[in-house]
Enzyme design. Structure first.
Site, PDB file in Angstrom:
ATOM      1  N   ASP A   1      29.373  36.414  24.005  1.00  0.00           N
ATOM      2  CA  ASP A   1      29.353  35.432  25.098  1.00  0.00           C
ATOM      3  C   ASP A   1      28.273  35.842  26.100  1.00  0.00           C
ATOM      4  O   ASP A   1      28.529  35.961  27.302  1.00  0.00           O
ATOM      5  CB  ASP A   1      30.729  35.373  25.761  1.00  0.00           C
ATOM      6  CG  ASP A   1      30.902  34.120  26.621  1.00  0.00           C
ATOM      7  OD1 ASP A   1      30.103  33.180  26.449  1.00  0.00           O
ATOM      8  OD2 ASP A   1      31.820  34.092  27.458  1.00  0.00           O
TER       9      ASP A   1
ATOM     10  N   GLN B   1      38.885  33.848  37.195  1.00  0.00           N
ATOM     11  CA  GLN B   1      37.985  34.117  38.311  1.00  0.00           C
ATOM     12  C   GLN B   1      38.147  35.565  38.740  1.00  0.00           C
ATOM     13  O   GLN B   1      39.141  36.228  38.414  1.00  0.00           O
ATOM     14  CB  GLN B   1      38.218  33.159  39.473  1.00  0.00           C
ATOM     15  CG  GLN B   1      39.496  33.303  40.241  1.00  0.00           C
ATOM     16  CD  GLN B   1      39.621  32.202  41.305  1.00  0.00           C
ATOM     17  OE1 GLN B   1      39.144  31.083  41.151  1.00  0.00           O
ATOM     18  NE2 GLN B   1      40.282  32.527  42.413  1.00  0.00           N
TER      19      GLN B   1
END
Length: 542
Positions: free
Chosen positions: A287, A137
């Site tokens: 990605d 995160q």
């Protein structure tokens, strides 16, 4: 099967039951042995009607099952053309709405990694995360010099959880490989190994920082893509600090249109970035889901992309890259024989396959595709159809191409979401043609050979002795009913050997001359001189 693997499968089944998703797996062969367990399970007896749509229930189940499953959901979320709308809408939330972990824990992880108090590094550190993903995160912070940055922190316990799921994947792949002839063709163990390498690389944030730095270098001065600056002194294997990007997420299509963004140019730029990364740089961001791509729309007429999250980077073997480009060009020229030949030359299909039969099979699959306008043709679908056509010839999935195929699907999905009339081929074709032209140019060939010249010269030093041995071996008397043939054999062997050496060395020296920017004639002169020397060394009396 190991007990812990079996227990993990049971937990997966339990999660699916709890979210009312057992219909998704009930018919799959691998889960049939668990059906009796499902029927006897008290979770099934006590199960109530699940709340929420099936898309929401699937998303919640993937989040609960962990990062490996979340990444699967992220990968398929960009292919709205392959998913029902309700499922696609929910899976999109996996891209940047994964539940975060405690911000105070993140702060402590940063302190431990940097081995100093936060106040000695940051003037401000926001405990509330800016975004949370399956692996890590991100928190907003400000450096002491006033620079605004983001701090990426790896989730605690990730290596252990991912290790457990990889063990399950290996067990399932082993069962497929052992019991399913059709599944074995998919090379499940190789696929899992490739996925293991990819996801373990994501757990090393120093590797991600290096990937970002290389990608930024590749696009230095480009108006297509901005890559944030990495603050290397503050990076560790579980913490990464880089420039904060202020842009609009690519998925916010309505907002981009409100700003007057040139959507056609934006979508074509995305395709150009991808093919430039793959073929010109051989280093591509693998990605590229919407949560990792932003648009800098300060100038709506000339929008730029900005990328984040560089944990998954793809590269291709030079041979695979060349064959892939030639395949694309051959398919869109409808040169199906060339496609068949390329698949055999590359080793993607066994050499025993018949080219004419492959050509016919490829034509049968691809011709219906070309009934559509080029703008409606998907590169990803073409690859899948090619693989489907080559199944009967024992064509095998190439694990090294999996990342490319996944990224290609993502790019096409995003491009058509931005601009439905996107003609991917019109954008990609000039890039492929120009790259192939550059690769085949004599100067480019000479430079590649020059790069390997130390190895060539080392082999060249041993050539006289090897040639002499070969000629002498060929000159030894052998049984033959024709005495005259025996008499001329040594002379013929020496003549052939001399011609081989002279031609080879002359060509080599000519190439060296080109590499050194010498006139071509001078290169051939050097080659002839070298050939004479080698002949003298090979045939002088010992």
């Amino acid at each position: 099967m190991k007990l812990r693997v079996l227990l993990r499968l049971v937990r997966i089944q339990r999660t699916l039951v709890r979210h009312g998703l057992t219909d998704f797996t009930a018919g799959t062969p691998l889960y049939r042995p668990l059906q009796l367990l499902r029927l006897l399970s008290p979770w099934t007896w006590l199960q109530r009607d699940s709340q929420g749509s099936r898309g929401a229930r699937l998303r919640l189940a993937l989040e609960e099952l962990g990062p490996v499953f979340v990444k699967f959901g992220q990968a398929v979320s960009t292919r709205r053309d392959l998913l029902p709308p309700d499922i696609a809408d929910e899976l999109v939330k996996l891209q940047d709405a994964v539940p975060p972990f405690d911000g105070a824990v993140a702060q402590q992880l940063v302190v431990d990694a940097l081995a100093k108090p936060l106040a000695e590094v940051f003037s401000q550190f926001d405990v509330t995360p800016l975004a949370a993903a399956s692996i890590a995160q991100v928190h907003v912070a400000t450096l002491l010099d006033g620079s605004e940055v983001v701090v990426k922190v790896l989730r605690p316990g990730m290596r252990e959880r991912i290790g457990q799921d990889l063990e399950v994947m290996y067990a399932l792949a082993g069962l497929v490989d052992r019991w399913s002839t059709e599944g074995r063709r998919l090379r499940p163990l190789d696929v899992v190994r490739e996925y293991e390498r990819t996801i373990l690389d994501e757990l090393d944030l120093l590797r991600e920082a290096a990937n970002a730095t290389q990608l930024k270098r590749n696009f230095e001065g480009s108006s297509l893509l901005h890559v944030p600056v990495v603050h290397w002194p503050l990076c560790r294997d579980n913490v990464m600090v880089m420039e904060r990007i202020r842009g609009i997420q690519i998925g916010e299509v309505a907002r981009l249109r409100e700003l007057g963004t040139d959507m056609r140019k934006l979508s074509e730029s995305g395709v150009a970035i991808f093919f430039t990364q793959v073929f010109r740089h051989n280093f591509f961001h693998a990605d590229m889901h919407p949560g990792n791509i932003f648009v800098l729309a300060d100038d709506p007429a000339n929008p730029r992309y900005a990328a984040v999250d560089f944990g998954i980077i793809g590269t291709l073997d030079p041979r695979d890259r060349n064959y892939l480009a030639e395949n694309f060009l051959a398919v869109f020229r409808r040169d199906y024989r060339k496609v068949a030949t390329l698949h055999i030359e590359s080793g993607w299909v066994p050499a025993t396959a018949r080219v004419d039969e492959m050509e016919s099979a490829i034509r049968t699959i691809c011709e219906p595709i070309f009934d559509k306008p080029l703008k409606d043709i998907s590169f990803g679908v073409v690859l899948l159809r090619l693989f489907e056509a080559l199944r009967r010839f024992d064509g095998r999935i190439q694990p090294q191409l999996i990342l490319l195929q996944k990224t290609l699907f993502n790019i096409e999905g995003l491009g058509r979401q931005l601009y439905p009339d996107l003609d991917i081929w019109k954008t990609a074709n000039p890039i492929l043609v120009e790259w192939m032209r550059e690769q085949r140019h004599p100067v480019a060939v000479a430079k590649r050979l020059w790069k390997h010249m130390p190895d060539v010269l080392g082999a060249l030093e041993g050539l006289p002795a090897a040639l002499r041995y070969a000629v002498e071996s060929r000159s030894k008397p052998q049984f033959s009913p024709d005495a005259r043939q025996q008499a001329i054999e040594p002379a013929r062997a020496r003549r052939d050997g001399a011609a081989l050496v002279s031609a080879s060395v002359t060509l080599l020296a000519g190439i060296i001359g080109i590499g050194l920017d010498l006139p071509l004639a001078l290169g051939w002169i050097l080659g002839a001189g070298g050939g004479v020397w080698l002949l003298r060394e090979a045939f002088k009396p010992r």
